[in-house]
Design an enzyme around this catalytic site. Structure first.
Site, PDB file in Angstrom:
ATOM      1  N   SER A  12       0.856  -1.196   0.000  1.00 39.13           N
ATOM      2  CA  SER A  12       0.000   0.000   0.000  1.00 39.13           C
ATOM      3  C   SER A  12       0.885   1.236   0.000  1.00 39.13           C
ATOM      4  O   SER A  12       1.691   1.430   0.917  1.00 39.13           O
ATOM      5  CB  SER A  12      -0.887   0.013   1.244  1.00 39.13           C
ATOM      6  OG  SER A  12      -1.373   1.318   1.441  1.00 39.13           O
ATOM      7  N   HIS A  37      -1.115  -1.300  -4.295  1.00 38.87           N
ATOM      8  CA  HIS A  37      -2.381  -1.028  -3.613  1.00 38.87           C
ATOM      9  C   HIS A  37      -2.495   0.479  -3.394  1.00 38.87           C
ATOM     10  O   HIS A  37      -1.616   1.101  -2.801  1.00 38.87           O
ATOM     11  CB  HIS A  37      -2.428  -1.793  -2.286  1.00 38.87           C
ATOM     12  CG  HIS A  37      -3.752  -1.710  -1.593  1.00 38.87           C
ATOM     13  ND1 HIS A  37      -4.845  -2.451  -1.976  1.00 38.87           N
ATOM     14  CD2 HIS A  37      -4.156  -0.962  -0.539  1.00 38.87           C
ATOM     15  CE1 HIS A  37      -5.866  -2.166  -1.184  1.00 38.87           C
ATOM     16  NE2 HIS A  37      -5.477  -1.256  -0.304  1.00 38.87           N
ATOM     17  N   ASP A  39      -4.696   3.489  -1.968  1.00 33.17           N
ATOM     18  CA  ASP A  39      -5.761   3.789  -0.996  1.00 33.17           C
ATOM     19  C   ASP A  39      -6.330   5.193  -1.200  1.00 33.17           C
ATOM     20  O   ASP A  39      -5.623   6.186  -1.030  1.00 33.17           O
ATOM     21  CB  ASP A  39      -5.206   3.678   0.427  1.00 33.17           C
ATOM     22  CG  ASP A  39      -5.022   2.236   0.858  1.00 33.17           C
ATOM     23  OD1 ASP A  39      -5.976   1.446   0.714  1.00 33.17           O
ATOM     24  OD2 ASP A  39      -3.926   1.891   1.335  1.00 33.17           O
ATOM     25  N   MET A  41      -8.949   7.934   0.072  1.00 31.27           N
ATOM     26  CA  MET A  41      -9.766   8.336   1.229  1.00 31.27           C
ATOM     27  C   MET A  41     -10.292   9.744   1.020  1.00 31.27           C
ATOM     28  O   MET A  41      -9.580  10.611   0.502  1.00 31.27           O
ATOM     29  CB  MET A  41      -8.930   8.282   2.502  1.00 31.27           C
ATOM     30  CG  MET A  41      -8.273   6.933   2.735  1.00 31.27           C
ATOM     31  SD  MET A  41      -7.427   6.892   4.314  1.00 31.27           S
ATOM     32  CE  MET A  41      -6.595   5.304   4.204  1.00 31.27           C
ATOM     33  N   HIS A  70      -8.338   0.950  -4.015  1.00 32.03           N
ATOM     34  CA  HIS A  70      -9.251   0.690  -2.907  1.00 32.03           C
ATOM     35  C   HIS A  70      -9.952   2.000  -2.567  1.00 32.03           C
ATOM     36  O   HIS A  70      -9.354   2.895  -1.975  1.00 32.03           O
ATOM     37  CB  HIS A  70      -8.422   0.148  -1.715  1.00 32.03           C
ATOM     38  CG  HIS A  70      -9.188   0.004  -0.444  1.00 32.03           C
ATOM     39  ND1 HIS A  70      -8.569  -0.198   0.776  1.00 32.03           N
ATOM     40  CD2 HIS A  70     -10.523   0.020  -0.179  1.00 32.03           C
ATOM     41  CE1 HIS A  70      -9.478  -0.292   1.720  1.00 32.03           C
ATOM     42  NE2 HIS A  70     -10.673  -0.148   1.185  1.00 32.03           N
ATOM     43  N   MET A  72     -12.158   4.281  -0.541  1.00 34.89           N
ATOM     44  CA  MET A  72     -12.802   4.520   0.756  1.00 34.89           C
ATOM     45  C   MET A  72     -13.473   5.878   0.634  1.00 34.89           C
ATOM     46  O   MET A  72     -13.036   6.874   1.236  1.00 34.89           O
ATOM     47  CB  MET A  72     -11.755   4.498   1.883  1.00 34.89           C
ATOM     48  CG  MET A  72     -11.241   3.083   2.160  1.00 34.89           C
ATOM     49  SD  MET A  72      -9.683   3.045   3.074  1.00 34.89           S
ATOM     50  CE  MET A  72      -8.532   3.153   1.711  1.00 34.89           C
ATOM     51  N   MET A 141     -11.234  -6.230   5.194  1.00 36.59           N
ATOM     52  CA  MET A 141     -10.445  -5.322   6.019  1.00 36.59           C
ATOM     53  C   MET A 141     -10.133  -6.009   7.348  1.00 36.59           C
ATOM     54  O   MET A 141     -11.038  -6.530   8.014  1.00 36.59           O
ATOM     55  CB  MET A 141     -11.218  -4.030   6.303  1.00 36.59           C
ATOM     56  CG  MET A 141     -11.455  -3.131   5.105  1.00 36.59           C
ATOM     57  SD  MET A 141      -9.965  -2.660   4.208  1.00 36.59           S
ATOM     58  CE  MET A 141      -9.036  -1.775   5.465  1.00 36.59           C
ATOM     59  N   ASP A 183      -6.463  -6.725   4.104  1.00 39.82           N
ATOM     60  CA  ASP A 183      -5.849  -5.385   4.164  1.00 39.82           C
ATOM     61  C   ASP A 183      -5.850  -4.849   5.592  1.00 39.82           C
ATOM     62  O   ASP A 183      -6.909  -4.602   6.164  1.00 39.82           O
ATOM     63  CB  ASP A 183      -6.658  -4.452   3.243  1.00 39.82           C
ATOM     64  CG  ASP A 183      -6.073  -3.053   3.130  1.00 39.82           C
ATOM     65  OD1 ASP A 183      -4.993  -2.798   3.699  1.00 39.82           O
ATOM     66  OD2 ASP A 183      -6.711  -2.207   2.466  1.00 39.82           O
TER      67      ASP A 183
HETATM   68  C1  DX5 Z   1      -6.290   1.304   5.603  1.00 34.86           C
HETATM   69  C2  DX5 Z   1      -5.771   1.020   4.213  1.00 34.86           C
HETATM   70  C3  DX5 Z   1      -4.667   0.014   4.175  1.00 34.86           C
HETATM   71  C4  DX5 Z   1      -3.431   0.415   4.917  1.00 34.86           C
HETATM   72  C5  DX5 Z   1      -2.590  -0.790   5.169  1.00 34.86           C
HETATM   73  O1  DX5 Z   1      -7.465   2.029   5.509  1.00 34.86           O
HETATM   74  O2  DX5 Z   1      -6.799   0.530   3.390  1.00 34.86           O
HETATM   75  O3  DX5 Z   1      -4.353  -0.340   2.840  1.00 34.86           O
HETATM   76  O4  DX5 Z   1      -2.687   1.370   4.250  1.00 34.86           O
HETATM   77  O5  DX5 Z   1      -1.488  -0.382   5.919  1.00 34.86           O
HETATM   78  P1  DX5 Z   1      -0.760  -1.359   6.959  1.00 34.86           P
HETATM   79  O6  DX5 Z   1      -0.246  -2.520   6.185  1.00 34.86           O
HETATM   80  O7  DX5 Z   1       0.293  -0.486   7.514  1.00 34.86           O
HETATM   81  O8  DX5 Z   1      -1.799  -1.762   7.979  1.00 34.86           O
HETATM   82 ZN    ZN Z   2      -6.398  -0.447   1.385  1.00 40.36          ZN
END
Ligand code: DX5
Ligand code: ZN
Length: 230
Positions: A12, A37, A39, A41, A70, A72, A141, A183
């Site tokens: 990620s 990956h 992310d 947000m 991903h 969010m 998750m 994840d």
């Molecule tokens: C959390 C993200 C993850 C996160 C994983 O909301 O979706 O992808 O970055 O990070 P680690 O591996 O550090 O938990």
């Molecule tokens: Zn993620």
């Protein structure tokens, strides 16, 4: 049922150095990772704000491996075409963030990407009931979404087994291949039990980018993750 299948590691970039993202993604591809990956947000669905389609488009020429977006965010439909255009290969979203889950999944596939649903730790697997033929990936998750570096929630292991059984039954009945991704909080010391519980794709953020030896350390970390999962 739980013999290790093809394992994919998806670092990620949430934990990467954003001042040199191109270099960071090239380094993880060179180290042997399988997916990037990504992310997303929105400070609405989750209490954090990260990156969007422009950044996806900017890193796309730096790697040839798939970009696993991903989402969010809430709502999801308006942002999906922007990520497809920006070079995303896989787009997953949280079903409770879409008013019309079936429509959102179909839209992702129509735009030429693989589609998936993401279930939070407390989100029931029933969300999968009527869409198994519409998903290419199911992402469980193992932390509450919003931040990297959190601790793996152990009840995810039972949920992984449950979803693995559903996927295996679906595929045994002639259904399409579905990847099972996990994840949050994946580290060298728990990836073994995570893979044995049924995951085939493991996101790892802080375990990869948070390593002290960032310069040349990715390959070693990737190898350690794979070795511990074997
Ligand atoms: C959390 C993200 C993850 C996160 C994983 O909301 O979706 O992808 O970055 O990070 P680690 O591996 O550090 O938990
Ligand atoms: Zn993620």
């Amino acid at each position: 049922m739980t013999t290790p299948r093809q394992l994919r590691i998806a670092p990620s970039i949430l934990s990467a150095d954003f001042a040199k993202l191109g270099e960071e993604v090239r380094a993880i591809e060179a180290a042997g990772c399988d997916l990037v990956h990504f992310d997303v947000m929105d400070n609405h669905y989750v209490p954090n704000l990260t990156i969007g389609p422009l950044v996806c488009e900017a890193i796309r020429p730096h790697v040839s491996i798939p970009i696993d977006v991903h989402l969010m965010v809430e709502p999801v439909d308006s942002i999906i075409p922007l990520f497809a255009k920006a070079g995303a290969n896989i787009i997953t979203f949280h079903p409770e963030a879409s008013k019309h889950v079936d429509r959102s999944l179909s839209m992702i596939r129509e735009l030429g990407c693989k589609a998936g649903l993401v279930l939070n730790p407390a989100t029931p697997v029933d969300w999968l009931d009527h869409v198994m033929d519409k998903v290419d990936m199911i992402l469980l998750m193992s932390v509450n979404p919003g931040f990297g570096g959190q601790k793996f929630i152990p009840s995810t292991l039972a949920k992984l087994k449950q979803v693995r059984a559903r996927i295996d039954a679906h595929m045994a009945a002639g259904g399409q291949e579905i990847w099972l991704e996990v994840d949050g909080g994946v580290k060298a010391d728990n990836i073994g039990e995570i893979v044995r519980a049924g995951a085939d794709t493991c996101v790892a953020g802080s375990a990869v980018f948070g390593a002290p030896d960032v310069g040349g350390g990715y390959k070693g970390i990737m190898q350690t993750l794979r070795k511990n999962a074997a």
